[in-house]
Design a protein around this motif. Structure first.
Motif, PDB file in Angstrom:
ATOM      1  N   VAL A   1      84.221 -11.521 -72.821  1.00 24.97           N
ATOM      2  CA  VAL A   1      84.000 -11.441 -71.578  1.00 24.97           C
ATOM      3  C   VAL A   1      82.442 -10.321 -71.214  1.00 24.97           C
ATOM      4  O   VAL A   1      82.288 -10.066 -70.200  1.00 24.97           O
ATOM      5  CB  VAL A   1      85.072 -10.660 -70.536  1.00 24.97           C
ATOM      6  N   TYR A   2      82.095 -10.080 -72.340  1.00 22.89           N
ATOM      7  CA  TYR A   2      80.794  -9.218 -72.197  1.00 22.89           C
ATOM      8  C   TYR A   2      79.620 -10.215 -72.604  1.00 22.89           C
ATOM      9  O   TYR A   2      79.767 -11.214 -72.925  1.00 22.89           O
ATOM     10  CB  TYR A   2      80.978  -7.966 -73.351  1.00 22.89           C
TER      11      TYR A   2
ATOM     12  N   ILE B   1      86.179  -5.758 -83.643  1.00 23.58           N
ATOM     13  CA  ILE B   1      84.883  -5.492 -82.965  1.00 23.58           C
ATOM     14  C   ILE B   1      84.892  -6.187 -81.637  1.00 23.58           C
ATOM     15  O   ILE B   1      84.363  -5.651 -80.588  1.00 23.58           O
ATOM     16  CB  ILE B   1      83.636  -5.498 -83.871  1.00 23.58           C
ATOM     17  N   GLU B   2      85.179  -7.380 -81.777  1.00 23.76           N
ATOM     18  CA  GLU B   2      85.359  -8.162 -80.551  1.00 23.76           C
ATOM     19  C   GLU B   2      86.163  -7.500 -79.431  1.00 23.76           C
ATOM     20  O   GLU B   2      85.663  -7.474 -78.188  1.00 23.76           O
ATOM     21  CB  GLU B   2      85.659  -9.732 -80.886  1.00 23.76           C
ATOM     22  N   LYS B   3      87.474  -6.934 -79.803  1.00 21.65           N
ATOM     23  CA  LYS B   3      88.309  -6.434 -79.007  1.00 21.65           C
ATOM     24  C   LYS B   3      87.648  -5.262 -78.422  1.00 21.65           C
ATOM     25  O   LYS B   3      87.795  -4.736 -77.219  1.00 21.65           O
ATOM     26  CB  LYS B   3      89.611  -6.224 -79.451  1.00 21.65           C
ATOM     27  N   ASN B   4      86.916  -4.576 -79.413  1.00 19.33           N
ATOM     28  CA  ASN B   4      86.166  -3.373 -78.854  1.00 19.33           C
ATOM     29  C   ASN B   4      85.215  -3.586 -77.806  1.00 19.33           C
ATOM     30  O   ASN B   4      85.085  -2.985 -76.693  1.00 19.33           O
ATOM     31  CB  ASN B   4      85.812  -2.786 -79.871  1.00 19.33           C
ATOM     32  N   LEU B   5      84.323  -4.583 -77.991  1.00 18.05           N
ATOM     33  CA  LEU B   5      83.205  -5.013 -77.076  1.00 18.05           C
ATOM     34  C   LEU B   5      83.638  -5.652 -75.783  1.00 18.05           C
ATOM     35  O   LEU B   5      83.348  -5.030 -74.660  1.00 18.05           O
ATOM     36  CB  LEU B   5      82.334  -5.931 -77.551  1.00 18.05           C
ATOM     37  N   ASN B   6      84.849  -6.122 -75.743  1.00 13.36           N
ATOM     38  CA  ASN B   6      85.421  -6.869 -74.721  1.00 13.36           C
ATOM     39  C   ASN B   6      85.861  -5.596 -73.972  1.00 13.36           C
ATOM     40  O   ASN B   6      85.837  -5.682 -72.557  1.00 13.36           O
ATOM     41  CB  ASN B   6      86.698  -7.638 -75.164  1.00 13.36           C
ATOM     42  N   ARG B   7      86.804  -4.696 -74.589  1.00 11.68           N
ATOM     43  CA  ARG B   7      87.239  -3.567 -73.640  1.00 11.68           C
ATOM     44  C   ARG B   7      86.224  -2.685 -73.127  1.00 11.68           C
ATOM     45  O   ARG B   7      86.293  -2.334 -71.796  1.00 11.68           O
ATOM     46  CB  ARG B   7      88.270  -2.803 -74.343  1.00 11.68           C
TER      47      ARG B   7
END
Ligand code: CS2
Length: 496
Positions: free
Chosen positions: A10-11, A37-43
């Motif tokens: 979503v980023y 990392i994907e979860k981190n960037l999404n959040r």
């Protein structure tokens, strides 16, 4: 009908900066660290912790394929054959193949934005002797890096040169995070890097020792290598046309020692366990999960099974690894407080039974000489230190089946490739020793693999010899029959 849940990125990928350089862009990295990392960037709606993923030896094709797609790819996380999460991943923001020419990689490693370098280069990529974990100074690739420090080939050599250049430029060092299946992997990485840096100067090695953080981490997710069959399956079930897609299990765990002087992603909000001491998690996972995997691989292949799920579907094999974990490995562990070992063992058995994964035993059987010390032998040694008469029948059968596997030929004369840095040594051993007695005696003398303590333990040698003889004369079913007898005696004593 299979239930598919879709998770989108979503980023804006363009708004992400690269703060992590990863060496070893394989399926595991794409399905494990990159997903965190994907979860981190999404959040966080983007941020500074995008990844530049690099291959230094092989698989330039994957790098090209990823780049052609702006490094966007998908992960299929199978809970079982009925439920799958289909995840889009944009966390890898750049990819690089640094084969002959490493300079573009050094540009990344020496950038002030690079705060963390992560590694999945497999056990052999650290160039440590499997048994005592000292740097293999005589290895030709390490020799090359000693002689050509500015143009290294190996991961430790690349880290040494990058740290050297950063120091010369007055830049702070990056943090080095190993994500390979070794106990104390941070400490071992430091050992490899400092061991090599000493050839530049003792003072530089000491500087690394004093200023560079090498946190340890325990990584866990079953991610089989992608095959044509798995790509076809993704096409059929998920209508997937992404040639960079990876398929894995739904389970994922990452336990990381919280030691990042240059900063780190706020991973604790993405399911990463940030802890002071990773060691109890590492040894638990290595001896129970990976230890069982290797047992299933060598004994399972001798029984002509192809995948992990096929092997554990056989009750005798399930009993075998349950016995190994409960009675041979678990007693050697200093378990993390929150873990109930009995539940952990059962959860491993159900993860192994996930037949969506088609996890090939031959994949696990690779590089056995580098794997079995931390998976089986360290635990066995611990058992013998506290009780020299311990009976470790499952471990002994594992060693016997491994020894049989590295012969490269089964009893019917069918041959297979032995993919192992010590394949030559092991094949010569088999040619030299045709009798089980001499074969086992000489094998246990391979002190790159077996510690002196273990090879001198009479009851262990006898158990390996007897397991080898039973395996080749009576076959796998007879070899596994000991679990019935022993489990009956042991159940009463095991608290779980
Ligand atoms: C396996 C591991 O190939 C192997 O040796 O045991 O890759 C295993 O699947 C992972 O460590 C699971 O986390």
């Amino acid at each position: 009908m299979i239930k598919i849940t879709t998770t989108k990125s979503v980023y804006e990928p363009d708004k992400v900066d690269v703060g992590i350089v990863h060496i070893g862009l394989g399926a595991f990295h794409r399905a494990h660290q990159a997903v965190y990392i994907e979860k981190n960037l999404n959040r966080n709606q983007g941020g500074d912790w995008g990844i530049c993923a690099v291959n230094i030896r092989s698989n330039s094709q994957l790098v090209d394929q990823l780049k052609a797609n702006d490094c966007r790819y998908h992960i299929a996380e199978y809970q079982d054959s009925q439920q799958v999460e289909w995840r889009e991943v944009n966390a890898i923001r750049d990819a690089l193949f640094a084969g002959q020419d490493k300079e573009p990689l050094f540009v990344k490693l020496v950038s002030a934005k690079t705060k963390i370098v992560t590694l999945t280069v497999t056990e052999k990529g650290y160039y440590l002797a499997p048994a005592d974990k000292t740097l293999r100074q005589d290895d030709p690739s390490i020799q090359h890096d000693i002689e050509n420090p500015n143009a290294p080939k190996t991961a430790p050599g690349i880290l040494v040169e990058a740290l050297y250049r950063r120091k010369a430029l007055g830049l702070p060092p990056f943090t080095v995070l190993s994500c390979d299946n070794m106990p104390n992997n941070g400490h071992l990485t430091r050992q490899a890097v400092c061991g090599l840096a000493e050839h530049r100067s003792k003072a530089f090695a000491q500087w690394i020792y004093d200023h560079v953080a090498f946190p340890s981490s325990m990584v866990d997710r079953i991610v089989p290598a992608m095959s044509e069959a798995s790509h076809e399956r993704l096409q059929r079930e998920l209508n997937c046309h992404d040639e960079n897609a990876v398929m894995c299990e739904a389970f994922s765990q990452w336990v990381v020692e919280d030691n990042f002087p240059q900063g780190r992603p706020d991973w604790e909000h993405d399911g990463v366990q940030m802890v002071k001491d990773v060691h109890p998690f590492e040894t638990m996972k290595l001896r129970l999960l990976n230890g069982s995997h290797s047992l299933l691989a060598y004994v399972g292949l001798a029984a002509k099974y192809k995948t992990v799920a096929q092997a554990v579907a056989d009750e005798k094999f399930a009993a075998f690894i349950r016995h190994y974990m409960s009675f041979e490995a678990a007693p050697t562990l200093d378990l993390p407080e929150e873990v109930k070992v009995h539940e952990y063992i059962e959860s491993l058995i159900s993860r192994f039974a996930n037949d969506s994964l088609q996890h090939q035993l031959s994949q696990i059987a690779m590089d056995g000489s580098q794997k079995i010390p931390q998976r089986w032998l360290n635990g066995a040694e611990a058992r013998f230190s506290s009780d020299s008469d311990s009976v470790l029948a499952a471990t002994a059968l594992g060693v016997a089946a491994w020894l049989f596997y590295v012969r490269g030929e089964d009893l019917e004369g069918n041959t297979h490739k032995v993919d192992d840095p010590m394949a030559d040594v092991l094949s010569k051993l088999h040619s030299r020793c045709s009798e089980p007695e001499s074969l086992v005696r000489e094998a246990l003398k391979l002190n790159d693999i077996f510690s002196t303590k273990l090879s001198q333990n009479e009851s262990f040698s006898r158990a390996v010899l007897s397991a080898y003889q039973t395996l080749i004369s009576s076959g796998v079913v007879e070899s596994l029959s000991f679990t019935d007898k022993l489990s009956n005696n042991n159940t009463a004593n095991f608290g779980g």
